[in-house]
Design an enzyme around this catalytic site. Sequence first.
Site, mmCIF file in Angstrom:
data_model
loop_
_atom_site.group_PDB
_atom_site.id
_atom_site.type_symbol
_atom_site.label_atom_id
_atom_site.label_comp_id
_atom_site.label_asym_id
_atom_site.label_seq_id
_atom_site.Cartn_x
_atom_site.Cartn_y
_atom_site.Cartn_z
ATOM 1 N N ASN A 1 1.350 7.664 2.313
ATOM 2 C CA ASN A 1 0.285 8.690 2.194
ATOM 3 C C ASN A 1 -0.826 8.667 3.361
ATOM 4 O O ASN A 1 -1.814 7.525 3.161
ATOM 5 C CB ASN A 1 -0.482 8.765 0.981
ATOM 6 C CG ASN A 1 -1.382 10.312 0.855
ATOM 7 O OD1 ASN A 1 -1.497 10.883 1.661
ATOM 8 N ND2 ASN A 1 -1.994 10.292 -0.298
ATOM 9 N N PHE B 1 0.761 -1.148 -0.015
ATOM 10 C CA PHE B 1 -0.061 -0.157 0.081
ATOM 11 C C PHE B 1 0.845 1.401 -0.077
ATOM 12 O O PHE B 1 1.752 1.270 0.732
ATOM 13 C CB PHE B 1 -0.848 -0.146 1.319
ATOM 14 C CG PHE B 1 -1.768 -1.159 1.196
ATOM 15 C CD1 PHE B 1 -2.845 -1.416 0.312
ATOM 16 C CD2 PHE B 1 -1.494 -2.298 2.225
ATOM 17 C CE1 PHE B 1 -3.591 -2.470 0.194
ATOM 18 C CE2 PHE B 1 -2.413 -3.254 2.171
ATOM 19 C CZ PHE B 1 -3.418 -3.379 1.194
ATOM 20 N N ASP B 2 0.384 2.148 -0.867
ATOM 21 C CA ASP B 2 1.139 3.464 -0.934
ATOM 22 C C ASP B 2 0.204 4.670 0.138
ATOM 23 O O ASP B 2 0.778 5.568 0.649
ATOM 24 C CB ASP B 2 0.977 4.157 -2.298
ATOM 25 C CG ASP B 2 1.686 3.225 -3.055
ATOM 26 O OD1 ASP B 2 2.661 2.713 -2.671
ATOM 27 O OD2 ASP B 2 1.302 2.943 -4.317
ATOM 28 N N ALA B 3 -0.996 4.317 0.196
ATOM 29 C CA ALA B 3 -1.908 5.371 0.877
ATOM 30 C C ALA B 3 -2.552 4.297 2.074
ATOM 31 O O ALA B 3 -3.152 3.311 1.801
ATOM 32 C CB ALA B 3 -2.936 5.859 0.038
ATOM 33 N N ARG C 1 -3.790 0.371 -4.296
ATOM 34 C CA ARG C 1 -2.672 0.555 -3.407
ATOM 35 C C ARG C 1 -3.105 1.181 -2.328
ATOM 36 O O ARG C 1 -2.221 1.969 -1.449
ATOM 37 C CB ARG C 1 -1.459 1.551 -4.301
ATOM 38 C CG ARG C 1 -1.003 0.606 -5.415
ATOM 39 C CD ARG C 1 0.158 -0.475 -4.950
ATOM 40 N NE ARG C 1 1.053 -0.017 -4.539
ATOM 41 C CZ ARG C 1 2.033 -0.774 -3.965
ATOM 42 N NH1 ARG C 1 1.790 -2.166 -3.864
ATOM 43 N NH2 ARG C 1 3.124 -0.125 -3.140
#
Lengths: 393, 393
Positions: free
Chosen positions: A131, A97-99, A333
């Site tokens: 994020n 995951f990015d966020a 993501r």
Amino acid sequence: MLPLYHFILFLSVLQCSSGLFPTPSAQVTFGRRTPRLFGREATAATSPDVTETIRRESIEQYEEILADGAFSNMRKNGTMIFLEDLEKTSDYIHDNFDAILFDCDGVLYRGADPIPDASASLKALIRKGKNILFVTNNAGASRMQLRDKLANILDCEDLTEKQMVSSGYSAAKYLERALEDRGVPMDRANVHVIGSAGLCDELRSFRCRVTGGPSRDGPPPSMSREELADYSFAEEERRGKVDAVVVGLDTAFDYRKLCVAVVLLQRHPGCLLVATNEDAYDLVGSDARHLPGNGALVRAIEHASQRDAINVGKPSRILAELLSDRYGLDPSRTLFVGDRLDTDIKFGKDGGMKSALVLTGCTTVEKLIEVGMGTEEEPLPHIILPHMGLMGK
Amino acid sequence: MLPLYHFILFLSVLQCSSGLFPTPSAQVTFGRRTPRLFGREATAATSPDVTETIRRESIEQYEEILADGAFSNMRKNGTMIFLEDLEKTSDYIHDNFDAILFDCDGVLYRGADPIPDASASLKALIRKGKNILFVTNNAGASRMQLRDKLANILDCEDLTEKQMVSSGYSAAKYLERALEDRGVPMDRANVHVIGSAGLCDELRSFRCRVTGGPSRDGPPPSMSREELADYSFAEEERRGKVDAVVVGLDTAFDYRKLCVAVVLLQRHPGCLLVATNEDAYDLVGSDARHLPGNGALVRAIEHASQRDAINVGKPSRILAELLSDRYGLDPSRTLFVGDRLDTDIKFGKDGGMKSALVLTGCTTVEKLIEVGMGTEEEPLPHIILPHMGLMGK
């Protein structure tokens, strides 16, 4: 004391069907079945006792899921269940995951008590450049008030107002767009509020005129039905029209406030009716009692006015669109972390995100067993974690 | 001044299809289209002005029905429309019905003002030996209080308590039966009330123990959410259980009362939730404003407790069965007279009675035009009368 599981189970359909993981239900002691101390209002500052209680209870919930067969339901659904392994859990979160979007109450804290290791976990995720957003149905605080509260409880001064996405903010953004479409810019809009000072502040920061709330505007604090039959609405209608009625949880809600909202909706047929959320109740107190949520107030106003409110909180598409427009998230993501199936998990799923349920809030083992494979209104999450303290290291 | 029609129109399907009666829409002047002064709360005692206003307005409503084509809709439905002919109207009522059931507010009176000639009409029906009952969704008064109010407003001392069928009485009778089935006689039952002193009195007359209402029992008049999270419920649960929560209109309704009801329902899973009615609103004040009815309070409690209330008022079958058991009515010779389609007229139709709508209460011309041929929830009546003063001579 019940045992802790120091391993991680990936129980996706494929992995489970490979037969690599034995069902651990035989290994666990069966715990209590009654609802627990989730969402309790703390009366004192954080203490090791509270932290230990939260941790122990979330683990006990796990034991019960596993012992009760709900586990196999979830496995069939592809839900992954993470247990007490910080390293493996946080690696998985980091890699996938990015966020990461967090619900607040029941996930980051309960009342004034932070969830165990929530602060450390959050700081680790920030350090890794994720994020991070905080998405709450609570409209009681303005974004700045929410930022200050989180910074204080989580001992994390790095948080910014922009990371705060409250349902009060969602209401203001929705009104800004919807009223603009009707040729009413926000600085000429007249909004009547049932709700807190924080919600009024949030709306005022968009430059509209606000009546109602806990302010001195509007009718006196107590009126009989005869007085309500004669009340002039001069203050609410000073500009000649009311463009919206916004409803947030208001513990000073009463028949008088209900009357004022309903008559304004009757007198201004074009007036929007906006619900910051439709939550039925919160679990509070040491007996996990149901104190009514904003949804109860909304239903009263809807029935008396014979209208449907526009929900701008979770699990609405309006809030999903706000997040997507403003923060440019890639849903595949993005992980939504929450404690309620009908708001958080549904919101995550409907928005095409992955969703994680933590067991430190509203959702009890009984609820998970009851929903089985999940329903449209109460879907199962992609991931279950005992608590968010495992997410970052 | 608009003309009065000094004739009676029988517009059943057969009669209309015979072509005997010309459509009178060309004869009338088109009146105002905005909602009117129906259900107004009177601030002074009855005056000729008020009486004249009520009469004029109900006739104007007729004019509009006729002018607007709603008339032909009703004709297709078989509805008979009676105009200003006392002799023919009262003869028709006398010949066709043995029992006549009246809704109260909007039919017999508005606030403290009697409907024109309601008193004379009622006395004539009594003189002719008709079985007269008063069936109201208002649970605010006990049957004795209601008797005294009607006797006073209608200047008719012949009325008895037994003729009064309030939804509070219906709630008590329902509880008596339902709790008996569970092995709880009323003198051992514990009932929590949201509602007036009159509702509490009615329930106490059945010997159950009552908490809540406007009494000094229960929590203090104002509590914060934190206090509500800790409130002990010692008073409500003094006997160890709560058997029912009964909800009647309560103008002192507030978040605290909502919380207490919802937590009691949670703590006592077998507790019955009873609504004296589910009315959305009443039209009051000179601008016919919508002041929320008991249904709004019921919806709030239902949503927060995730339960459905049992409605014991109109249009429920529970009330119909009470009438049939206690008063032995022959539905085919019974007329239900009311001012609301969704409660009175639906109740009459569902109970196999004939129904009469009067135009001195909630139902406006706009509403009649809007419903067209009627719906399941808002059926058309068998008969429309401008006001009940034409029913007996």
